[in-house]
Design a protein around this motif. Structure first.
Motif, short mmCIF file in Angstrom:
data_model
loop_
_atom_site.label_atom_id
_atom_site.label_comp_id
_atom_site.label_asym_id
_atom_site.label_seq_id
_atom_site.Cartn_x
_atom_site.Cartn_y
_atom_site.Cartn_z
N PHE A 65 29.32 -3.31 -26.61
CA PHE A 65 28.16 -2.93 -27.43
C PHE A 65 26.87 -3.25 -26.70
O PHE A 65 25.94 -2.42 -26.64
N ASP B 141 26.42 -7.22 -37.30
CA ASP B 141 26.95 -5.87 -37.53
C ASP B 141 26.17 -5.18 -38.66
O ASP B 141 25.69 -4.05 -38.51
N SER C 62 27.90 2.92 -29.48
CA SER C 62 27.70 1.47 -29.62
C SER C 62 27.86 1.03 -31.07
O SER C 62 28.39 -0.06 -31.34
N THR C 63 27.41 1.88 -32.00
CA THR C 63 27.56 1.54 -33.43
C THR C 63 29.03 1.47 -33.81
O THR C 63 29.46 0.53 -34.51
N VAL D 162 31.54 0.87 -31.82
CA VAL D 162 32.14 -0.29 -31.15
C VAL D 162 31.85 -1.58 -31.91
O VAL D 162 32.74 -2.43 -32.09
N LEU D 163 30.62 -1.72 -32.39
CA LEU D 163 30.26 -2.94 -33.11
C LEU D 163 31.01 -3.06 -34.45
O LEU D 163 31.46 -4.15 -34.82
N TRP E 96 22.61 -4.35 -37.64
CA TRP E 96 22.52 -3.18 -36.77
C TRP E 96 22.66 -1.88 -37.57
O TRP E 96 21.96 -0.89 -37.31
N SER F 206 26.34 -0.76 -23.91
CA SER F 206 25.97 0.58 -24.39
C SER F 206 24.52 0.63 -24.87
O SER F 206 23.87 1.68 -24.79
N GLN F 207 23.99 -0.49 -25.35
CA GLN F 207 22.58 -0.52 -25.72
C GLN F 207 21.69 -0.34 -24.49
O GLN F 207 20.67 0.35 -24.53
#
Length: 225
Positions: free
Chosen positions: A134, A211, A94-95, A97-98, A214, A137-138
């Protein structure tokens, strides 16, 4: 007229000596004044919008809110009851992707500046899909933790902070997704142009902020000890 005469005439205008008519003309007053100066005086000043200022006022409360939670997190992490949880694998994906979505959104904004509307529409669409990925996925990361029996509970503060921080960030990210959806609709119907892109700049700035926020949370939760 010689150069000496021109110099003396210029001095009369700047000092006001012996040439009131010239000075009046310079100020736009008196008969036969400069019309352009009169127009500048009578025309109302154009109000300038400030979308980036609006963005700044929007993110300051968010910074303060997360700053308070992070402060409490650091204080609790120094306590003896702290039991670190293992990082769910979905958090890594997810990281990435973001971070990629920020780059794709910047490509879209650059395309709009260069009046490449089809390219702008395509990259906004890609950025929106990545944003949804994202968020999904979280949820997967939460499911992975719950599958291991890790829940929000007083005896496990690290897990509790993980759910709180990722949950609150996801809620704020939903606001960014709504902004991207609005931009995407505008791109589909060609409502934005290189000159009319304030909403695009604000949505892009907010997304970049989400972004960076996160990444700070990721480092705090799983890298910084």
């Amino acid at each position: 007229m010689t150069s000496v005469d021109i110099k003396e005439k210029s001095n009369d205008v700047t000092t006001g000596g012996g040439g009131n008519n010239n000075l009046d003309n310079f100020r736009g007053g008196g008969g036969g004044g400069d019309d352009s100066n009169d127009k500048n005086k009578t025309q109302p000043k154009e109000k300038k919008s400030s979308p980036m200022l609006f963005l700044l006022f929007a993110i300051i409360p968010i910074i303060m809110f997360f700053g308070a939670i992070i402060f409490v997190y650091i204080v609790r992490e120094m306590g003896k009851a702290w039991k670190p949880i293992s990082m769910p694998s979905a958090v890594v994906s997810s990281t990435l992707v973001l971070i990629i979505s920020s780059f794709t959104l910047e490509i879209a904004r650059s395309a709009l500046k260069n009046k490449l509307l089809e390219k702008f529409k395509r990259w906004v669409m890609i950025s929106t899909v990545l944003g949804i990925a994202f968020f999904t996925s979280q949820l997967v990361a939460w499911k992975q933790l719950m599958a291991k029996g890790v829940y929000m509970e007083a005896t496990n503060p690290h897990a509790t902070f993980f759910y709180i921080l990722t949950g609150v960030h996801a809620l704020h990210l939903l606001g960014g997704l709504l902004g991207l959806s609005y931009i995407l609709l505008g791109a589909i119907y060609y409502r934005f142009t290189a000159e009319k892109r304030a909403a695009v700049d604000v949505a892009t700035g907010y997304w970049h902020f989400m972004d960076v926020l996160w990444i700070v949370l990721f480092v705090l939760l799983f890298v910084w000890k």
